[in-house]
Design a protein around this motif. Sequence first.
Motif, PDB file in Angstrom:
ATOM      1  N   ILE A  49       7.978   5.445   8.011  1.00  0.00           N
ATOM      2  CA  ILE A  49       7.053   4.330   7.754  1.00  0.00           C
ATOM      3  C   ILE A  49       7.346   3.813   6.349  1.00  0.00           C
ATOM      4  O   ILE A  49       7.438   4.593   5.398  1.00  0.00           O
ATOM      5  N   GLY A  51       6.054   1.144   3.373  1.00  0.00           N
ATOM      6  CA  GLY A  51       5.018   0.222   2.907  1.00  0.00           C
ATOM      7  C   GLY A  51       5.743  -0.959   2.257  1.00  0.00           C
ATOM      8  O   GLY A  51       6.496  -1.678   2.905  1.00  0.00           O
ATOM      9  N   THR A  54       8.260   0.337  -2.745  1.00  0.00           N
ATOM     10  CA  THR A  54       8.343   0.392  -4.210  1.00  0.00           C
ATOM     11  C   THR A  54       8.615   1.796  -4.731  1.00  0.00           C
ATOM     12  O   THR A  54       8.816   1.986  -5.920  1.00  0.00           O
ATOM     13  N   ASN A  55       8.583   2.786  -3.835  1.00  0.00           N
ATOM     14  CA  ASN A  55       8.741   4.170  -4.306  1.00  0.00           C
ATOM     15  C   ASN A  55       9.717   4.969  -3.445  1.00  0.00           C
ATOM     16  O   ASN A  55       9.524   6.158  -3.243  1.00  0.00           O
ATOM     17  N   PRO A 116       2.212  -1.400  -7.988  1.00  0.00           N
ATOM     18  CA  PRO A 116       2.775  -2.035  -6.793  1.00  0.00           C
ATOM     19  C   PRO A 116       2.620  -1.163  -5.551  1.00  0.00           C
ATOM     20  O   PRO A 116       2.428   0.047  -5.665  1.00  0.00           O
ATOM     21  N   THR A 118       1.387  -0.550  -1.190  1.00  0.00           N
ATOM     22  CA  THR A 118       0.354  -0.797  -0.187  1.00  0.00           C
ATOM     23  C   THR A 118      -0.782   0.212  -0.317  1.00  0.00           C
ATOM     24  O   THR A 118      -0.617   1.289  -0.907  1.00  0.00           O
TER      25      THR A 118
HETATM   26  C1  LIG Z   1       7.033  -1.003 -11.624  1.00  0.00           C
HETATM   27  C2  LIG Z   1       6.357   0.149 -10.920  1.00  0.00           C
HETATM   28  C3  LIG Z   1       5.265   0.768 -11.495  1.00  0.00           C
HETATM   29  C4  LIG Z   1       4.626   1.837 -10.847  1.00  0.00           C
HETATM   30  N1  LIG Z   1       3.545   2.406 -11.460  1.00  0.00           N
HETATM   31  C5  LIG Z   1       2.918   3.449 -10.858  1.00  0.00           C
HETATM   32  C6  LIG Z   1       1.784   4.054 -11.484  1.00  0.00           C
HETATM   33  O1  LIG Z   1       1.334   3.646 -12.546  1.00  0.00           O
HETATM   34  N2  LIG Z   1       1.202   5.096 -10.850  1.00  0.00           N
HETATM   35  C7  LIG Z   1       1.652   5.565  -9.647  1.00  0.00           C
HETATM   36  O2  LIG Z   1       1.068   6.542  -9.126  1.00  0.00           O
HETATM   37  N3  LIG Z   1       2.725   4.998  -9.033  1.00  0.00           N
HETATM   38  C8  LIG Z   1       3.355   3.955  -9.596  1.00  0.00           C
HETATM   39  N4  LIG Z   1       4.442   3.379  -8.990  1.00  0.00           N
HETATM   40  C9  LIG Z   1       4.905   3.906  -7.702  1.00  0.00           C
HETATM   41  C10 LIG Z   1       4.394   3.104  -6.461  1.00  0.00           C
HETATM   42  O3  LIG Z   1       3.769   1.938  -6.862  1.00  0.00           O
HETATM   43  C11 LIG Z   1       3.424   3.932  -5.615  1.00  0.00           C
HETATM   44  O4  LIG Z   1       4.025   5.141  -5.238  1.00  0.00           O
HETATM   45  C12 LIG Z   1       2.957   3.169  -4.363  1.00  0.00           C
HETATM   46  O5  LIG Z   1       1.867   3.855  -3.801  1.00  0.00           O
HETATM   47  C13 LIG Z   1       4.058   3.024  -3.314  1.00  0.00           C
HETATM   48  O6  LIG Z   1       3.583   2.148  -2.297  1.00  0.00           O
HETATM   49  P1  LIG Z   1       4.568   1.522  -1.231  1.00  0.00           P
HETATM   50  O7  LIG Z   1       3.746   0.810  -0.232  1.00  0.00           O
HETATM   51  O8  LIG Z   1       5.601   0.715  -1.902  1.00  0.00           O
HETATM   52  O9  LIG Z   1       5.210   2.820  -0.598  1.00  0.00           O
HETATM   53  P2  LIG Z   1       6.725   2.986  -0.080  1.00  0.00           P
HETATM   54  O10 LIG Z   1       7.625   3.013  -1.265  1.00  0.00           O
HETATM   55  O11 LIG Z   1       7.007   2.011   0.990  1.00  0.00           O
HETATM   56  O12 LIG Z   1       6.622   4.444   0.560  1.00  0.00           O
HETATM   57  C14 LIG Z   1       6.400   5.574  -0.254  1.00  0.00           C
HETATM   58  C15 LIG Z   1       6.284   6.799   0.670  1.00  0.00           C
HETATM   59  O13 LIG Z   1       5.102   6.696   1.449  1.00  0.00           O
HETATM   60  C16 LIG Z   1       5.397   6.707   2.856  1.00  0.00           C
HETATM   61  N5  LIG Z   1       4.461   5.773   3.485  1.00  0.00           N
HETATM   62  C17 LIG Z   1       4.171   4.504   3.086  1.00  0.00           C
HETATM   63  N6  LIG Z   1       3.180   3.996   3.839  1.00  0.00           N
HETATM   64  C18 LIG Z   1       2.841   4.947   4.742  1.00  0.00           C
HETATM   65  C19 LIG Z   1       1.860   5.027   5.793  1.00  0.00           C
HETATM   66  N7  LIG Z   1       1.044   4.013   6.078  1.00  0.00           N
HETATM   67  N8  LIG Z   1       1.789   6.186   6.522  1.00  0.00           N
HETATM   68  C20 LIG Z   1       2.607   7.221   6.250  1.00  0.00           C
HETATM   69  N9  LIG Z   1       3.545   7.211   5.278  1.00  0.00           N
HETATM   70  C21 LIG Z   1       3.649   6.078   4.522  1.00  0.00           C
HETATM   71  C22 LIG Z   1       6.856   6.301   2.942  1.00  0.00           C
HETATM   72  O14 LIG Z   1       7.480   6.817   4.113  1.00  0.00           O
HETATM   73  C23 LIG Z   1       7.450   6.908   1.677  1.00  0.00           C
HETATM   74  O15 LIG Z   1       7.716   8.278   1.868  1.00  0.00           O
HETATM   75  C24 LIG Z   1       5.101   2.299  -9.607  1.00  0.00           C
HETATM   76  C25 LIG Z   1       6.204   1.665  -9.003  1.00  0.00           C
HETATM   77  C26 LIG Z   1       6.827   0.594  -9.656  1.00  0.00           C
HETATM   78  C27 LIG Z   1       7.980  -0.071  -9.003  1.00  0.00           C
END
Ligand SMILES: Cc1cc2nc3c(=O)[nH]c(=O)nc-3n(C[C@H](O)[C@H](O)[C@H](O)COP(=O)(O)OP(=O)(O)OC[C@H]3O[C@@H](n4cnc5c(N)ncnc54)[C@H](O)[C@@H]3O)c2cc1C
Length: 337
Positions: A49, A51, A54-55, A116, A118
């Motif tokens: 999955i 989102g 971003t991570n 950033p 979901t």
């Molecule tokens: C510039 C920048 C700054 C950031 N600052 C912070 C910060 O201050 N603090 C912090 O904690 N993080 C931070 N992050 C990290 C990031 O924002 C978080 O980890 C965020 O929650 C990732 O969301 P995403 O939707 O992009 O997840 P994704 O990158 O799409 O997925 C991350 C993980 O979650 C899983 N996943 C996603 N959605 C689901 C779902 N619905 N069900 C099951 N599994 C799922 C994916 O398989 C993957 O393993 C930052 C990132 C960036 C780029």
Amino acid sequence: MKLQHNISLKPYHNFACDEKTQFFTTIKRQDEIINVANWSKENKKPFLILGAGTNVLFTQNFEGLIAKMEIVGIKKLEELATEVFLEVGAGENWHHFVMYCIQKGWGGIENLSLIPGTVGASPIQNIGAYGVEVANCIHSVNAYDTQSNTWINFNKAACLFDYRTSLFKQTNNRYIIHTVTFKLQKQASIKTDYGVIREVLHDKNIKHPSISDISNAIIQIRSQKLPNPKLLPNAGSFFKNPCITKLQYEILKAKFPELIAHPISDESYKVAAGWLIAACDWKGVTHGQVGCYENQALIIINYGTNSGNEIFVFSEAIKKLIHEKFGITLETEVNVL
Ligand SMILES: Cc1cc2nc3c(=O)[nH]c(=O)nc-3n(C[C@H](O)[C@H](O)[C@H](O)COP(=O)(O)OP(=O)(O)OC[C@H]3O[C@@H](n4cnc5c(N)ncnc54)[C@H](O)[C@@H]3O)c2cc1C
């Protein structure tokens, strides 16, 4: 379920490398979650999955199905005198949700402005910033268990939240998060523990900040401090801040008086991973088309490679360096695939 074949992942994740997925789909409704899990079992291929991507760091092509979570919606379940319960779709944009709550005057997540990603990913690594973790405001998480083929409503205790981790992170893709229910406060207690927030408020002559003032201050701080992923592709902090014992801390502090760390219990300290990397003179260092950000060594930037593996190799070099110099093993925060 509509499947696309042999799709480049470049537009779907922050590092913007060109690895491909064999199959790709989107999830817009709850029943599509079950379709993804069933497809994976029937075809004996893994699923993932995604989102906002971003991570994550893809180091190779994904030989399975990537399903982008797009279930949206914010539903008010209950409003009491002091608090409100909101059920939010996993595909909602996190920052938009924070802004929605601030506009309504519901507090608790304002310190997490501009992170950033979901809503559905927020419990996975228990996102946190400026003295607040999302776990503080989560009431429950509704997810599909792909092992037992059942829907489970996890209360907060069952989520096993800890520093940048949770049950969902530890069980590696077993649960697909459908909605997250938040408990927010109508009379929020403001958190300005971080000096940098107080400085911004002081500069603006704000003596009694509202949740909106806190959010604006954090947006200002983050916008100045963090690289814009659209211009400099990155996934935020690449490593977690490592925890060490008090004894380890005392030995290191004697050797490196400038070490940045703070106590998290009587027996342990959390060390700033960015300081460790900078202390190895790697701030701003690049190898090929990958490097540590010049203003914050903890952020790895893709300066133009299409190979996620090149980024991974760079990150492993950092780990080796830190281990050799400080005897500390860095743990990766980004999900490497
Ligand atoms: C510039 C920048 C700054 C950031 N600052 C912070 C910060 O201050 N603090 C912090 O904690 N993080 C931070 N992050 C990290 C990031 O924002 C978080 O980890 C965020 O929650 C990732 O969301 P995403 O939707 O992009 O997840 P994704 O990158 O799409 O997925 C991350 C993980 O979650 C899983 N996943 C996603 N959605 C689901 C779902 N619905 N069900 C099951 N599994 C799922 C994916 O398989 C993957 O393993 C930052 C990132 C960036 C780029």
